[in-house]
Design a protein around this motif. Structure first.
Motif, PDB file in Angstrom:
ATOM      1  N   UNK A 115      11.365   4.238   0.051  1.00 15.38           N
ATOM      2  CA  UNK A 115      10.423   3.139  -0.124  1.00 15.38           C
ATOM      3  C   UNK A 115      10.284   2.703  -1.578  1.00 15.38           C
ATOM      4  N   UNK A 116      10.336   1.373  -1.800  1.00 14.92           N
ATOM      5  CA  UNK A 116       9.952   0.816  -3.090  1.00 14.92           C
ATOM      6  C   UNK A 116       8.463   0.527  -3.074  1.00 14.92           C
ATOM      7  N   UNK A 117       7.999   0.183  -1.893  1.00 16.49           N
ATOM      8  CA  UNK A 117       6.635  -0.266  -1.750  1.00 16.49           C
ATOM      9  C   UNK A 117       6.205   0.069  -0.326  1.00 16.49           C
ATOM     10  N   UNK A 118       4.906   0.259  -0.119  1.00 11.61           N
ATOM     11  CA  UNK A 118       4.478   0.641   1.213  1.00 11.61           C
ATOM     12  C   UNK A 118       3.055   0.183   1.459  1.00 11.61           C
ATOM     13  N   UNK A 119       2.741  -0.022   2.744  1.00 14.81           N
ATOM     14  CA  UNK A 119       1.368  -0.317   3.115  1.00 14.81           C
ATOM     15  C   UNK A 119       0.941   0.764   4.097  1.00 14.81           C
ATOM     16  N   UNK A 120      -0.292   1.215   3.972  1.00 10.18           N
ATOM     17  CA  UNK A 120      -0.796   2.277   4.840  1.00 10.18           C
ATOM     18  C   UNK A 120      -1.845   1.701   5.766  1.00 10.18           C
TER      19      UNK A 120
END
Lengths: 372, 271
Positions: free
Chosen positions: B210-215
């Motif tokens: 992942x470069x970026x993630x949303x939880x």
């Protein structure tokens, strides 16, 4: 765009230009081959991608062709000039070697082998059907001893599905069959002025044969297919395996309630279809041939013997067991894919209809011999 | 071109009828990055994916691709946007009556003018890219689950999509296969330059790609963290996020290495 140039005698430069991103036409290898044949023949091929603004996998496939073609002729194809992404994809495509034995022999087996296989499959199918019949009989034995395990609720749900919910379609088809029989008969009988015998024709025809057969065909298409599709899908989603591992035989909890439900409901549906069919004949007789209402009624009651009714009901009960058994058998034999479920359903309907016709013929001959 | 937003989700509410699954989702996916949608089971990850690929309509809010609102666009434009997607479904979702090569070839036959032998060649290339060279004439039922997933990826890549969506790519795979799939994903991102959106709860995979993630959180019914997972692990103060990223405290907050194989992402108590 694709351009070839020869800045040095031994080097062929392939210049890739423009945006290949949206291009889905495949460039031809012929131009490249012509370049290779020119004298002096090039010893190495390099790429110039300074004018390349976008690319897609068609270009990758084309480059792979060029590399293969060059390799066959012993020419070094240098990939240094390619953008890093393309070079990486080419590496990836060449990275995994083909797994040994992965490629299939496409050759068709000889005719004798195929014939043998077909006969063998036929035997296999017959054996499976026999073992299914055996298991079903054993399950019926358990049922009579009160030892069969299925949920009462499920039986009721199936009875509802293949009983009451089938009434509209059975009504429609039966009335129409009654109408058709009456029309066909009317043309012939009116030549002798014997229109009133339409009541006999329709009454006996419907009660003895057509009611049961038409109900059977409807239920084979409606319910037999549903059974096969349902059990086939359960097979693909491993629900049947789950039952087996719990020690619950699928024969008891899936097949038995379906056979009982159809065995009970088919005679009732058949009786209903009989009356609907006679109603169809009655409509033609009274409304179109101007026969008297009461006359038609008495003629019908006088024509039909109780035995006609029993023969029809007996046949329908046999059809019920056959349709349920064939639907369940095809469902349980189903392989684990969407296509196989479709095949199982088709096969269930076709087999059931063939069975219905064959059994009807057999029972008719039998009744003739026994004089019923 | 490096840092512009490819997908923008603005104030999105997802609902089944009256039942609101998630609300107020706002985030952007930059071009060429790997964006992970994570969260516990049942929090709406897969539903969010269905919204992103246009299978479900948002109850409120907008989803835009390259600055164009997907649901405001006309039917034909919407189709054009959808054609830039490649989707890898959870079980591969290969058409079982077609061979692997035919599976990959179907979108090419539908949308390009190429001749049959060339389509065949392209299909073979895509299968080779995912390591399935020589399996062109196999039917989906004849290959293993991991291979089916890779074949599904080959099909997703058939039309050189700008955005690749993955629904639980490592579900049902052993740790090694799942690691290989992650590597493949990284390689494809680097070479194709595609934007990649992944739904997963596999921790090892989240940290690896992942470069970026949303939880997403099921209890709060909204997103409770956004950012690079490694940064989140180091800095997040929300106990739910911390708990998730450390497998309920069983992993040291110093880092996820060595990868712990198959984490199932549920909120386990320390054993």
């Amino acid at each position: 765009m694709l351009r070839f140039s020869r800045p040095e005698a031994e080097t062929l430069v392939i210049a890739l230009q423009g945006n290949w991103r949206e291009r889905w036409d495949y460039p031809s290898l012929a131009a490249f081959r012509r370049q290779l044949e020119e004298s002096p023949p090039p010893r190495r091929v390099v790429f110039d991608c300074s004018g390349l603004t976008g690319w897609n996998s068609v270009l990758i496939a084309f480059l792979m062709d060029i590399i293969d073609c060059g390799q066959r002729q012993g020419i070094a194809v240098e990939r240094e000039g390619l953008p890093p992404g393309m070079a990486a994809l080419l590496r990836l495509a060449h990275a995994t070697p083909e797994r040994a034995g992965a490629r299939r022999e496409q050759a068709r087996p000889p005719a004798l082998v195929r014939l043998g296989q077909a006969v063998y499959d036929l035997g296999q199918g017959a054996a499976e059907a026999l073992s299914f019949i055996g298991e079903a009989t054993a399950a019926c034995g358990r049922l009579l001893r009160g030892r069969a395990r299925f949920r009462r609720r499920e039986l009721l749900v199936i009875i509802q599905e293949c009983g009451i919910q089938a009434l509209p379609i059975v009504s429609l088809i039966s009335i129409l069959v009654g109408l058709i029989l009456a029309f066909v008969g009317a043309i012939q009988l009116s030549m002798f002025g014997a229109q009133i015998y339409i009541a006999n024709l329709v009454g006996i025809g419907i009660f003895r044969q057509m009611g049961a057969v038409m109900t059977g065909v409807i239920m084979a298409g409606r319910t037999g297919a549903a059974f096969a599709a349902q059990l086939g899908t359960m097979q693909t989603t491993e629900e049947i395996d789950a039952l087996k591992t719990l020690g619950i035989p699928p024969m008891d909890c899936l097949v038995l309630p379906r056979m009982i439900a159809l065995f009970l409901m088919m005679p009732l549906l058949c009786l209903y279809a009989d009356f609907m069919g006679v109603l169809g004949g009655f409509i033609v007789g009274v409304a179109m041939l101007d026969l008297n209402f009461l006359e038609y009624y008495h003629q019908t009651v006088g024509a039909i013997r109780l035995n006609d009714l029993w023969v029809g009901l007996f046949m329908s009960a046999v059809f019920g067991v056959l349709i349920a058994a064939i639907g369940c058998l095809r469902g349980l034999q189903c392989e684990r894919s969407a296509a196989a479920v479709g095949k199982a359903t088709t096969s269930a309907v076709v087999t059931a209809i063939v069975a219905i016709v064959v059994v009807t013929a057999a029972i008719t001959v039998l009744c003739n011999i026994l004089g019923i | 071109m490096e840092n512009d937003a490819h997908i923008v989700v603005d104030n999105l509410t997802m609902a089944y009828g009256d039942f609101v699954l998630q609300r107020d989702l706002t985030f952007a996916v930059r071009r060429g990055e790997i964006f992970v949608i994570m969260g516990g089971s049942g929090c709406g990850k897969s539903t969010l994916l269905k919204h992103l690929i246009g299978l479900r309509r948002p109850a409120r809010g907008t989803i835009s691709f390259n600055g164009r609102d997907y649901w405001q666009a006309e039917e034909r434009d919407r189709e054009r946007i959808t054609r830039t997607f490649g989707v890898l479904y959870q079980g591969g979702a290969l058409w079982s009556s077609l061979t692997l090569a035919e599976n990959v070839a179907l979108p090419l036959e539908e949308y390009t003018e190429l001749t049959a032998p060339r389509i065949r060649k392209l299909a073979a290339l895509k299968l080779a890219l995912v390591g399935l060279k020589g399996f062109e004439d196999y039917y989906p039922a004849q290959i293993s689950g991991g291979m089916a997933k890779r074949a599904g990826l080959a099909r997703a890549m058939a039309l050189d999509p700008e955005i690749l969506f993955f629904d639980e790519p490592s579900a049902g795979l052993d740790p090694i296969s799942s690691r290989l799939l992650d590597d493949l994903l990284l390689q494809l991102r680097d070479s194709l330059g595609a934007t990649i959106v992944v739904v997963t709860h596999e921790l090892a995979s989240i940290f690896a790609i992942a470069d970026n993630a949303v939880f997403l959180d099921a209890a709060a019914k909204t997103m409770i963290a956004l950012g690079n997972p490694k940064t989140l692990l180091a800095e997040a103060t929300n106990p739910v996020v911390r708990n998730f990223l450390t497998r309920g405290g069983s992993m040291p907050p110093g880092g996820p290495t060595p990868p712990s194989g198959a984490g199932d992402g549920k909120h386990h108590k320390t054993i």
